[in-house]
Scaffold this motif. Structure first.
Motif, PDB file in Angstrom:
ATOM      1  N   VAL A 211       1.640   9.737  -0.232  1.00  0.00           N
ATOM      2  CA  VAL A 211       2.138  10.857   0.560  1.00  0.00           C
ATOM      3  C   VAL A 211       1.620  12.152  -0.042  1.00  0.00           C
ATOM      4  O   VAL A 211       1.738  12.369  -1.254  1.00  0.00           O
ATOM      5  CB  VAL A 211       3.688  10.892   0.578  1.00  0.00           C
ATOM      6  CG1 VAL A 211       4.187  12.039   1.466  1.00  0.00           C
ATOM      7  CG2 VAL A 211       4.265   9.573   1.043  1.00  0.00           C
ATOM      8  N   LEU A 230       0.366   9.250   4.267  1.00  0.00           N
ATOM      9  CA  LEU A 230       1.106  10.164   5.127  1.00  0.00           C
ATOM     10  C   LEU A 230       0.861  11.585   4.647  1.00  0.00           C
ATOM     11  O   LEU A 230       0.906  11.856   3.440  1.00  0.00           O
ATOM     12  CB  LEU A 230       2.605   9.874   5.075  1.00  0.00           C
ATOM     13  CG  LEU A 230       3.097   8.550   5.653  1.00  0.00           C
ATOM     14  CD1 LEU A 230       4.602   8.413   5.413  1.00  0.00           C
ATOM     15  CD2 LEU A 230       2.791   8.480   7.136  1.00  0.00           C
ATOM     16  N   VAL A 412       8.140  13.145   8.012  1.00  0.00           N
ATOM     17  CA  VAL A 412       7.544  12.233   7.036  1.00  0.00           C
ATOM     18  C   VAL A 412       8.624  11.493   6.267  1.00  0.00           C
ATOM     19  O   VAL A 412       8.500  10.293   5.991  1.00  0.00           O
ATOM     20  CB  VAL A 412       6.605  13.006   6.089  1.00  0.00           C
ATOM     21  CG1 VAL A 412       6.253  12.169   4.865  1.00  0.00           C
ATOM     22  CG2 VAL A 412       5.326  13.396   6.833  1.00  0.00           C
TER      23      VAL A 412
END
Length: 426
Positions: A211, A230, A412
């Motif tokens: 992420v 992400l 997210v």
């Protein structure tokens, strides 16, 4: 025995370093707790009060505060070795903590990039453990594509990709692998696992999910970044978000023209020369100045009426009335200034700071000046250009508007929660 089949995974957040490394993970931990997860934060002992103040469970990682006294901590090449050696006891404590968790309970390690390799050692002893890596800044992720600088050295846009790849390989072979690979391979051998040749390949290949803790407009997704990935936003967190400005500081702020705010990171104990030069530069320009640092001894002992020292004040509260912010280029400080639309003079020393500064300059939200060049004259010249530039004024306003529009962080975190709650591999 408890039935863990319907229990959301326990999120164990592991971070190291300064408060700037901690705060983004606190923001994520709070968001995941809101989504029903049990969250425990493993961080250096010095951060216990901050974690408990946030209302999250805390488990200490041993850390020697003496590391802050080591001048090599801020050396652009030797700093990594100092950090790695300092964090070793904490990583051993993380492994012991994870090993003691109930085997039946699903668990996810949400980790700082420097903790990924040790998280992988934990997984070898606990099959089914998942790893989510949170990358704080674009330079945490190796790429040959979007590469404005490599450490303190600018990389021209015309440089061929194969040359950039060679440069990365040289950095890893000379400054990174010799520090960490022998230690990791000894641990892997004890687990009956094959050795690794590249620390960075291990760091990017081990997570089940990666992420970015910055928006794509600050650091765009690159084709050679790890997958699955992400892209999130800046997870801004202020432990004293509602704190008021100290009366004496408030009086100073309103007693004259908008001052220049100067800070150089919560972990920097070697900023005395920089602060002295900044004061002299402000006097040369006829500007007022505020020093923000918990370490009063680093600030010149005698301050003129045009200067003020404060140990702490939320930057978000101070920046709207500031002319500019001079700082080290830590990603948290950078993001807060971008949100406030405050012109920045980034004076980087090591780690991600050079890249962050280059990206601020590319957004026309500020300028950069390497720390070793930060004399009275160069600081004064840079501040003069910063404060008089119409382009930077426009750039700051554009970034402020972009950040006011909100980001992808909440979405997210929803995805992270849903993803790590599924059975099987991410």
């Amino acid at each position: 025995m408890s039935d863990y089949s319907t229990v959301l995974p326990h999120i164990v957040v592991v971070t190291t370093g300064s408060a700037g490394d901690l705060f983004p993970f606190l923001r994520l931990g709070l968001g995941l707790r809101e989504r029903g997860h049990a969250v425990t934060v493993l961080a250096p002992l010095m951060h216990e009060a901050l974690v408990r103040q946030a209302g999250l469970a805390f488990h200490p990682l041993p850390a020697d505060p003496a590391v802050l006294e080591d001048p090599d901590l801020w050396h652009p090449r030797r700093g990594f070795g100092v950090v790695w050696r300092a964090m070793r006891p904490g990583m051993e404590a993380m492994q012991a903590f994870v090993a003691a968790l109930p085997r039946e309970q699903p668990c996810v390690l949400l980790v700082h990039p420097l903790a990924v390799a040790h998280a992988d050692l934990c997984r070898a002893d606990r099959p089914g453990l998942r790893i989510v890596a949170g990358y704080l800044a674009p330079s945490n992720l190796r790429t040959v594509h979007d590469l404005p600088v490599l450490g303190p050295f600018p990389i021209p846009g015309w440089m061929p990709l194969k040359v950039r790849r060679w440069l990365w390989n040289m950095v890893e072979a000379t400054a990174i692998n010799p520090v960490v690979v022998p230690e990791l391979n000894a641990a892997r051998k004890a687990q009956g696992r094959a050795p690794i040749a590249s620390y960075m390949d291990e760091m990017y290949g081990a997570p089940d999910l990666s992420v970015t803790l910055f928006p794509e407009w600050f650091g765009a997704r690159q084709p050679d970044w790890p997958a699955p990935l992400l892209c999130a936003d800046f997870p801004l967190y202020d432990p004293h978000a509602h704190a008021s400005i100290a009366p004496a500081l408030l009086q100073f702020m309103h007693a004259g023209s908008a001052p220049i705010i100067v800070t150089h990171g919560t972990a920097n104990l070697h900023a005395a020369r920089f602060f002295a030069s900044a004061l002299a530069a402000a006097e040369r320009l006829g500007r007022r100045i505020v020093f923000l640092t918990a370490h009063r001894a680093q600030v010149p002992a005698s301050l003129p009426p045009t200067a003020f020292w404060q140990d702490y004040c939320p930057l978000a509260a101070l920046l709207p009335d500031a002319a500019a912010l001079v700082h080290h280029g830590g990603i948290g400080t950078t993001a807060v200034a971008l949100r406030a639309g405050t012109p920045q003079l980034v004076v980087p020393m090591a780690y991600d700071q050079f890249d962050n500064g280059a990206r601020v300059a590319a957004l026309h939200a500020g300028l950069t000046l390497k720390a070793e060049r930060a004399t009275t004259r160069t600081l004064a010249d840079a501040l003069q250009r910063l404060l008089q530039s119409p382009e930077i004024h426009v750039g700051c306003a554009a970034v402020k508007e972009r950040m006011a529009g909100g980001g992808a962080l909440d979405g997210v975190m929803d995805v992270i929660s849903k993803t790590v709650s599924k059975t099987g591999k991410i």
